[in-house]
Motif scaffolding. Structure first.
Motif, PDB file in Angstrom:
ATOM      1  N   ASP A 270      49.800 -36.687 -12.856  1.00  0.00           N
ATOM      2  CA  ASP A 270      49.401 -37.653 -13.678  1.00  0.00           C
ATOM      3  C   ASP A 270      50.040 -37.499 -15.040  1.00  0.00           C
ATOM      4  OD1 ASP A 270      47.446 -39.701 -14.817  1.00  0.00           O
ATOM      5  OD2 ASP A 270      45.806 -38.314 -14.860  1.00  0.00           O
ATOM      6  N   GLY A 271      51.287 -37.335 -14.985  1.00  0.00           N
ATOM      7  CA  GLY A 271      51.946 -37.296 -16.166  1.00  0.00           C
ATOM      8  C   GLY A 271      52.157 -35.702 -16.588  1.00  0.00           C
ATOM      9  N   ARG A 272      53.004 -35.476 -17.547  1.00  0.00           N
ATOM     10  CA  ARG A 272      53.222 -34.150 -18.116  1.00  0.00           C
ATOM     11  C   ARG A 272      53.893 -34.359 -19.733  1.00  0.00           C
ATOM     12  NH1 ARG A 272      58.697 -33.500 -18.357  1.00  0.00           N
ATOM     13  NH2 ARG A 272      59.924 -34.559 -16.827  1.00  0.00           N
ATOM     14  N   PRO A 273      53.749 -33.417 -20.252  1.00  0.00           N
ATOM     15  CA  PRO A 273      54.410 -33.445 -21.527  1.00  0.00           C
ATOM     16  C   PRO A 273      56.116 -33.316 -21.210  1.00  0.00           C
ATOM     17  CG  PRO A 273      52.933 -31.499 -21.597  1.00  0.00           C
ATOM     18  CD  PRO A 273      52.918 -31.941 -20.136  1.00  0.00           C
ATOM     19  N   ASP A 274      56.693 -34.117 -22.398  1.00  0.00           N
ATOM     20  CA  ASP A 274      58.188 -33.939 -22.297  1.00  0.00           C
ATOM     21  C   ASP A 274      58.742 -32.684 -22.800  1.00  0.00           C
ATOM     22  OD1 ASP A 274      58.138 -36.551 -21.425  1.00  0.00           O
ATOM     23  OD2 ASP A 274      57.827 -37.193 -23.630  1.00  0.00           O
ATOM     24  N   TRP A 275      58.343 -31.791 -21.827  1.00  0.00           N
ATOM     25  CA  TRP A 275      58.717 -30.260 -22.261  1.00  0.00           C
ATOM     26  C   TRP A 275      60.413 -30.241 -22.413  1.00  0.00           C
ATOM     27  CZ3 TRP A 275      54.395 -28.521 -18.721  1.00  0.00           C
ATOM     28  CH2 TRP A 275      53.217 -28.275 -19.196  1.00  0.00           C
ATOM     29  N   GLU A 276      61.143 -30.946 -21.744  1.00  0.00           N
ATOM     30  CA  GLU A 276      62.570 -31.023 -21.904  1.00  0.00           C
ATOM     31  C   GLU A 276      62.932 -30.943 -23.230  1.00  0.00           C
ATOM     32  OE1 GLU A 276      61.019 -33.736 -20.468  1.00  0.00           O
ATOM     33  OE2 GLU A 276      62.105 -34.460 -18.805  1.00  0.00           O
ATOM     34  N   ALA A 277      62.344 -31.477 -24.175  1.00  0.00           N
ATOM     35  CA  ALA A 277      62.407 -31.565 -25.519  1.00  0.00           C
ATOM     36  C   ALA A 277      62.549 -30.215 -26.089  1.00  0.00           C
ATOM     37  CB  ALA A 277      61.573 -32.433 -26.195  1.00  0.00           C
ATOM     38  N   VAL A 278      61.802 -29.288 -25.514  1.00  0.00           N
ATOM     39  CA  VAL A 278      61.709 -28.015 -26.291  1.00  0.00           C
ATOM     40  C   VAL A 278      62.440 -27.000 -25.098  1.00  0.00           C
ATOM     41  CG1 VAL A 278      60.007 -28.231 -27.775  1.00  0.00           C
ATOM     42  CG2 VAL A 278      59.340 -27.911 -25.449  1.00  0.00           C
ATOM     43  N   GLY A 279      63.400 -27.475 -24.326  1.00  0.00           N
ATOM     44  CA  GLY A 279      64.243 -26.455 -23.470  1.00  0.00           C
ATOM     45  C   GLY A 279      63.805 -26.039 -22.256  1.00  0.00           C
ATOM     46  N   VAL A 280      62.753 -26.753 -21.647  1.00  0.00           N
ATOM     47  CA  VAL A 280      62.163 -26.321 -20.414  1.00  0.00           C
ATOM     48  C   VAL A 280      63.236 -27.212 -19.497  1.00  0.00           C
ATOM     49  CG1 VAL A 280      60.484 -26.720 -18.858  1.00  0.00           C
ATOM     50  CG2 VAL A 280      59.900 -26.299 -21.254  1.00  0.00           C
ATOM     51  N   GLN A 281      63.533 -26.656 -17.999  1.00  0.00           N
ATOM     52  CA  GLN A 281      64.428 -27.133 -17.272  1.00  0.00           C
ATOM     53  C   GLN A 281      63.567 -27.640 -16.189  1.00  0.00           C
ATOM     54  OE1 GLN A 281      66.624 -23.093 -17.511  1.00  0.00           O
ATOM     55  NE2 GLN A 281      67.892 -24.432 -15.920  1.00  0.00           N
ATOM     56  N   PHE A 282      63.802 -29.050 -15.846  1.00  0.00           N
ATOM     57  CA  PHE A 282      62.925 -29.515 -14.488  1.00  0.00           C
ATOM     58  C   PHE A 282      63.969 -29.897 -13.706  1.00  0.00           C
ATOM     59  CE2 PHE A 282      60.153 -30.652 -18.106  1.00  0.00           C
ATOM     60  CZ  PHE A 282      58.803 -30.419 -17.504  1.00  0.00           C
ATOM     61  N   THR A 283      63.639 -29.678 -12.522  1.00  0.00           N
ATOM     62  CA  THR A 283      64.628 -29.691 -11.212  1.00  0.00           C
ATOM     63  C   THR A 283      63.645 -30.127  -9.977  1.00  0.00           C
ATOM     64  OG1 THR A 283      65.728 -28.334  -9.726  1.00  0.00           O
ATOM     65  CG2 THR A 283      64.449 -27.179 -11.360  1.00  0.00           C
ATOM     66  N   ALA A 284      64.522 -30.441  -8.997  1.00  0.00           N
ATOM     67  CA  ALA A 284      63.779 -30.978  -7.729  1.00  0.00           C
ATOM     68  C   ALA A 284      63.467 -29.742  -6.886  1.00  0.00           C
ATOM     69  CB  ALA A 284      64.681 -31.906  -6.947  1.00  0.00           C
ATOM     70  N   ASP A 285      64.080 -28.646  -7.302  1.00  0.00           N
ATOM     71  CA  ASP A 285      64.146 -27.171  -6.384  1.00  0.00           C
ATOM     72  C   ASP A 285      64.118 -25.921  -7.264  1.00  0.00           C
ATOM     73  OD1 ASP A 285      63.968 -25.451  -4.398  1.00  0.00           O
ATOM     74  OD2 ASP A 285      65.893 -25.980  -3.443  1.00  0.00           O
ATOM     75  N   VAL A 286      62.958 -25.663  -7.618  1.00  0.00           N
ATOM     76  CA  VAL A 286      62.757 -24.382  -8.190  1.00  0.00           C
ATOM     77  C   VAL A 286      63.442 -23.121  -7.778  1.00  0.00           C
ATOM     78  CG1 VAL A 286      61.408 -22.809  -9.690  1.00  0.00           C
ATOM     79  CG2 VAL A 286      61.147 -25.228  -9.708  1.00  0.00           C
ATOM     80  N   ALA A 287      63.266 -23.188  -5.980  1.00  0.00           N
ATOM     81  CA  ALA A 287      63.564 -21.812  -5.398  1.00  0.00           C
ATOM     82  C   ALA A 287      64.591 -21.069  -5.828  1.00  0.00           C
ATOM     83  CB  ALA A 287      63.530 -22.069  -4.020  1.00  0.00           C
ATOM     84  N   PRO A 288      65.916 -21.529  -6.037  1.00  0.00           N
ATOM     85  CA  PRO A 288      66.888 -20.859  -6.354  1.00  0.00           C
ATOM     86  C   PRO A 288      66.761 -20.023  -7.374  1.00  0.00           C
ATOM     87  CG  PRO A 288      67.657 -22.950  -5.728  1.00  0.00           C
ATOM     88  CD  PRO A 288      66.169 -22.942  -5.843  1.00  0.00           C
ATOM     89  N   TYR A 289      66.088 -20.537  -8.477  1.00  0.00           N
ATOM     90  CA  TYR A 289      66.032 -19.983  -9.987  1.00  0.00           C
ATOM     91  C   TYR A 289      65.166 -18.910  -9.915  1.00  0.00           C
ATOM     92  CZ  TYR A 289      68.694 -23.776 -12.043  1.00  0.00           C
ATOM     93  OH  TYR A 289      69.621 -24.638 -12.131  1.00  0.00           O
ATOM     94  N   GLU A 290      64.103 -19.218  -9.142  1.00  0.00           N
ATOM     95  CA  GLU A 290      62.942 -18.529  -9.082  1.00  0.00           C
ATOM     96  C   GLU A 290      63.030 -17.043  -8.182  1.00  0.00           C
ATOM     97  OE1 GLU A 290      58.760 -19.634  -7.340  1.00  0.00           O
ATOM     98  OE2 GLU A 290      60.086 -18.832  -5.651  1.00  0.00           O
ATOM     99  N   ARG A 291      64.052 -17.283  -7.117  1.00  0.00           N
ATOM    100  CA  ARG A 291      64.533 -16.160  -6.654  1.00  0.00           C
ATOM    101  C   ARG A 291      65.319 -15.420  -7.320  1.00  0.00           C
ATOM    102  NH1 ARG A 291      66.762 -15.159  -0.481  1.00  0.00           N
ATOM    103  NH2 ARG A 291      64.798 -16.394   0.061  1.00  0.00           N
TER     104      ARG A 291
END
Ligand code: NAD
Length: 479
Positions: A270-291
């Motif tokens: 149901d929507g989200r803040p535009d966190w990109e504006a403050v340096g958050v990375q959005f991606t389709a697959d977090v797994a490689p970063y998380e690992r």
């Protein structure tokens, strides 16, 4: 002055105040577990957006389920929920007031939390409740239905006491009211955090109401996240330092490193803040970063803390500056952990590892090995061990770190500092039983999962335990 809305206009020089009016914020997020990390990380990102004139409808209601959270409320209530975030490293320090938390609920039952999640603007329920808050089985990583809290919630789903029961009941109330589902955003250090949370919630829901399980599966979202910012426990000295250095009184400031990273799977209900504006990375697959993060940072952190404790260090930074340990941790990252990461990570891994060594060496944080040893999940070491063994590769330093984790339990004198783990008491008393007790710990599937029956694992760790005859483990053992 004491930090509060009335003193915002007269903050001491050097403390960054708010550029937005906190009375104009409306709540969009309920956060479960408003501990140190949340206030250094997510609340800071929301604040950074509000500082740009955005996200004023994404204020955060902090909600805790433990007595710890009563203290958070007591400290922040007289300050109108404001607190100071101090970012500190060997180059310097900065202090800023954070205003994105609009309220912290009293942790008395979960009724008030459910009512808060019902409020019209709430679209995200986020979590930092540590691994134990997820009530997962050590082997299957699925909902542990034998967990007393879960068993009780399954019997009384409308009065939940667990995080999982709470989320399911919150979803039921949304569905029955004909309202949209929310996004449950896990910010805990768990591999596949969103997927594990989703599976646990769906399993619980299916038990109480199969139709509800389907509704949640269709409408709610559980994005995976990678979260990173080293945030120690606030010490009385930090409170005093804020007053002494900046002339500001704050009942519970947060001190953290300047570094922060947040990668989020872009899948919201149901929507989200535009966190990109403050340096958050959005991606389709977090797994490689998380690992990458869980393995290089969290696994090394726990190895450093366990081995560092045995070498007599009480501070993470001093352990990292111990040349024998630095060699060991660098070798662990390079030869045992990095090879378990995806080959195509768009990250310079050598630089990432160097930065971890620098971050762990940050003396100004005063982070203790005790915090890591008590809080970090042993799974941080077990997951890469599984991968290594599956490929038939050696686990020299990983097994040393597991051995150190076990030996510390035998040697630690203060039980309260042993582990924050449901089995802490059982494990410490076993560990004190010498080699036999240590073998019994290793055989526990509720700690080591499938590895408890893996001959290569058991042999490697037992061999390492045998050479750790002294508290101050010799440097040559770590080569
Ligand atoms: P903290 O001790 O300051 O706060 C812990 C919070 O978790 C409290 O609000 C507490 O009520 C809640 N909690 C703990 N166990 C719970 C349970 N079983 N059920 C419900 N709530 C529970 O710790 P913190 O530094 O805020 O860390 C919390 C979590 O954040 C960690 O476990 C980790 O997963 C994640 N994290 C922390 C850091 C860090 O550097 N501190 C970094 C990355 C991620």
């Amino acid at each position: 002055p004491r930090l509060c809305r009335a003193t915002l206009g007269s903050l001491p020089e050097g403390v960054a105040g708010l550029t937005y009016d906190p009375s104009r914020i409306t709540a969009g997020i309920v956060h479960l577990g408003p501990g140190a990390f949340h206030r250094a990380h997510m609340a800071h990102y929301v604040h950074a957006q509000m500082s740009r004139g955005q996200a004023m409808d994404w204020g955060i209601i902090g909600a805790g389920l433990t007595s710890f959270d009563a203290r958070v409320r007591e400290a922040l209530a007289p300050q109108d929920w404001l607190y100071t975030l101090v970012e500190r490293d060997d180059q310097g320090a900065s202090a800023q007031v954070v205003g994105s938390i609009v309220e912290v609920l009293p942790p008395v039952g979960t009724g008030a939390i459910l009512d808060a999640i019902d409020r019209p603007g709430i679209r995200i329920v986020s979590l930092t409740v540590s691994e134990t808050g997820y009530c997962l089985d050590a082997t299957t990583r699925r909902l542990d239905r034998t967990n007393p809290l879960i068993a009780s919630d399954l019997a009384h789903p409308r009065q939940p006491g667990s995080v999982i029961g709470l989320l399911v009941e919150a979803c039921r109330r949304r569905r029955d009211a004909g309202r949209p589902a929310f996004t449950a955003l896990s910010c805990d250090n768990l591999p596949g955090n969103g997927g594990l949370l989703r599976a646990a919630v769906l399993e619980f829901a299916a038990q109480v109401d199969p139709g509800l399980g389907d509704w949640i599966a269709t409408h709610a979202r559980f994005p995976a996240t990678m979260v990173d910012r080293i945030t120690p426990v606030t010490r009385p000295e930090d409170v005093a330092m804020l007053t002494r250095t900046w002339g500001l009184n704050d009942g519970w400031p947060i001190v953290c490193e300047p570094y922060a990273q947040w990668v989020i799977e872009d899948d919201f209900a149901d929507g989200r803040p535009d966190w990109e504006a403050v340096g958050v990375q959005f991606t389709a697959d977090v797994a490689p970063y998380e690992r990458m993060k869980l393995r290089l940072l969290n696994a090394s952190h726990l190895a450093l803390a366990s081995l560092g404790w045995l070498r007599g260090h009480s501070m993470v930074a001093e352990a990292m500056r111990d040349p024998a340990l630095e060699r060991c941790i660098r070798a662990l990252m390079e030869t045992e952990l990095s090879p378990t990461l995806p080959a195509d990570l768009p990250v310079d891994l050598a630089a990432y590892q160097d930065r971890i060594v620098t971050r762990f060496s940050n003396r100004t944080l005063q982070d203790t090995v005790e915090r890591i040893n008590t809080d970090a999940s042993i799974n941080m070491l077990l997951d890469p061990i599984r991968d290594r063994l599956a490929d038939g590769r050696p686990i020299r330093r990983l097994s040393l770190a597991v051995a150190a984790w076990i030996r510390r339990l035998a040697l630690i004198e203060d039980d309260a500092l042993a582990l924050r783990h449901p089995l802490a008491d059982a494990l410490t008393s076993l560990a004190r039983g010498g080699a036999t007790g240590e073998a019994q710990i290793l055989a526990r599937s509720d700690v080591f999962g499938d590895l408890s029956g893996n001959a290569a694992f058991l042999t490697a760790v037992t061999r390492r335990l045998r050479v750790m005859t002294t508290v101050r483990i010799p440097a040559r053992v770590m080569l």
